[in-house]
Design a protein around this motif. Structure first.
Motif, short mmCIF file in Angstrom:
data_model
loop_
_atom_site.label_atom_id
_atom_site.label_comp_id
_atom_site.label_asym_id
_atom_site.label_seq_id
_atom_site.Cartn_x
_atom_site.Cartn_y
_atom_site.Cartn_z
N VAL A 14 -1.12 17.85 -1.02
CA VAL A 14 -2.21 17.76 0.32
C VAL A 14 -2.76 19.11 0.64
O VAL A 14 -3.98 19.17 0.93
CB VAL A 14 -1.60 17.08 1.42
N VAL A 15 -2.02 20.19 0.42
CA VAL A 15 -2.64 21.59 0.80
C VAL A 15 -3.62 21.84 -0.13
O VAL A 15 -4.71 22.39 0.06
CB VAL A 15 -1.32 22.63 0.96
N ARG A 16 -3.25 21.57 -1.29
CA ARG A 16 -4.02 21.98 -2.56
C ARG A 16 -5.69 21.21 -2.24
O ARG A 16 -6.56 21.66 -2.51
CB ARG A 16 -3.60 21.72 -3.82
N HIS A 17 -5.41 20.02 -1.92
CA HIS A 17 -6.76 19.14 -1.76
C HIS A 17 -7.47 19.62 -0.66
O HIS A 17 -8.82 19.58 -0.91
CB HIS A 17 -6.29 17.72 -1.45
N ARG A 18 -6.82 19.89 0.43
CA ARG A 18 -7.74 20.27 1.66
C ARG A 18 -8.11 21.74 1.52
O ARG A 18 -9.29 22.01 2.08
CB ARG A 18 -6.64 20.27 2.91
N PHE A 19 -7.41 22.71 1.05
CA PHE A 19 -7.85 24.11 1.27
C PHE A 19 -8.41 24.71 -0.08
O PHE A 19 -9.13 25.72 -0.18
CB PHE A 19 -6.61 24.95 1.52
N TRP A 21 -10.01 23.21 -2.99
CA TRP A 21 -10.93 22.58 -3.81
C TRP A 21 -12.13 23.19 -4.31
O TRP A 21 -12.65 24.10 -3.39
CB TRP A 21 -11.16 21.35 -3.07
N TRP A 196 -15.23 18.97 9.21
CA TRP A 196 -14.00 18.64 8.55
C TRP A 196 -13.76 17.67 7.64
O TRP A 196 -12.84 17.96 6.62
CB TRP A 196 -12.97 18.27 9.79
N HIS A 199 -13.90 18.67 3.72
CA HIS A 199 -12.51 19.03 2.81
C HIS A 199 -11.77 17.95 2.38
O HIS A 199 -10.85 18.39 1.71
CB HIS A 199 -11.92 19.88 3.86
N TRP A 200 -11.95 16.91 2.71
CA TRP A 200 -11.33 15.91 2.02
C TRP A 200 -12.14 14.95 1.25
O TRP A 200 -11.64 14.21 0.21
CB TRP A 200 -10.65 14.75 3.38
N HIS A 202 -14.82 16.06 -0.62
CA HIS A 202 -15.37 16.92 -1.68
C HIS A 202 -16.78 16.78 -2.35
O HIS A 202 -16.62 16.22 -3.57
CB HIS A 202 -14.40 17.01 -2.60
N HIS A 224 -16.00 27.30 -1.58
CA HIS A 224 -15.95 26.06 -2.47
C HIS A 224 -16.85 25.87 -3.66
O HIS A 224 -16.72 24.88 -4.04
CB HIS A 224 -15.81 24.93 -1.50
#
Length: 260
Positions: A14-19, A21, A196, A199-200, A202, A224
């Motif tokens: 989850v952290v990788r996906h959010r921050f 990418w 926001w 970030h989910w 992409h 990004h």
């Protein structure tokens, strides 16, 4: 113990996906896109406005699509007919055959109203060399009717142009990322409270309203690897600012933009 391990892996993902990418590397966009065609002589989103854009020298056109009741995609920015046409009601509640007498541009171009074209007619009219930014309009958050119809056309190879899909609706962006991963997709933003979401889901491109773009937005996009395609940029001073700040592409109403 296994539950703790699985939970830890989930948190890391989850952290990788959010921050952490990065946008996918897709095609380079043309510098300028004609916003719903060029509208000096013609109503927006009509075959005539698309021809105006081509004649003005644009290599890319942004256009809007939405469905009729029987699933035909037409070029229109609005679901309601009263805003720009001599019709009444909602396009998505009318069959295409019931729109034969509808003319758009009755307020903006009284001397030159036009029929609402189908998306297929637009594809035939616009030369294949022109890049298309196809904006999907929705009438509610989980409305995927236009996305599914367009997806079917893509699967049938009905679009010979180079193109991208864009939408204000993050569900549509996510749909194309998941169901049509080979298609470039852009997320359109006009209200910062929805930033926001980016970030989910992409997206491949970010299309904010021009006055929203500041140092924070530029820094985020650089971090990004996210190209910016901003709207609606009409003044030469704004275009110069975009050039200085590495903006990838601009959507414009200015027919002289491509000659600057």
């Amino acid at each position: 113990m296994i539950e703790l391990l699985l939970f830890s892996v989930f948190i890391v993902l989850v952290v990788r996906h959010r921050f952490y990418w990065l946008a996918r590397q897709k095609q380079n966009l043309p510098r300028f896109m004609a916003h719903r065609g060029i509208k000096i002589q013609s109503p927006e989103n009509t075959l005539s406005s698309f021809k105006e854009a081509v004649d003005a020298g644009f290599k890319a056109i942004e256009l809007d699509i939405l469905p009729t009741q029987d699933g035909t995609l037409v070029c229109s920015h609005n679901f309601d007919l009263e805003r720009e046409t001599n019709g009444m009601g909602w396009i998505h509640q009318k069959k295409l055959s019931g729109m034969n007498d509808v003319q758009t541009g009755i307020y903006s171009h009284e001397a030159n109203p036009q029929s609402i074209p189908t998306f297929s007619e637009a594809l035939v009219t616009i030369p294949n060399s022109i890049f298309l930014n196809i904006e999907i309009k929705t009438h509610r958050l989980f409305d995927l009717s236009t996305a599914r119809s367009l997806g079917q056309m893509i699967q049938e190879n009905s679009i010979k142009h180079s193109f991208m899909v864009s939408s204000f609706n993050p569900i549509v962006v996510a749909y194309f990322r998941l169901m049509h991963p080979g298609v470039s997709v852009g997320y359109i933003l006009q209200d910062m409270k929805w930033l926001w979401v980016i970030h989910w889901i992409h997206p491949d491109f970010f299309h904010p309203r021009g006055d929203l773009v500041d140092e924070d937005i530029l820094t985020m996009c650089h971090r990004h690897g996210l190209p910016l395609n901003i709207w609606t940029i009409n003044a030469r001073s704004a275009m110069d600012w975009c050039n200085r700040n590495g903006i990838s592409s601009m959507i414009t109403d200015n027919p002289q933009a491509v000659h600057g």
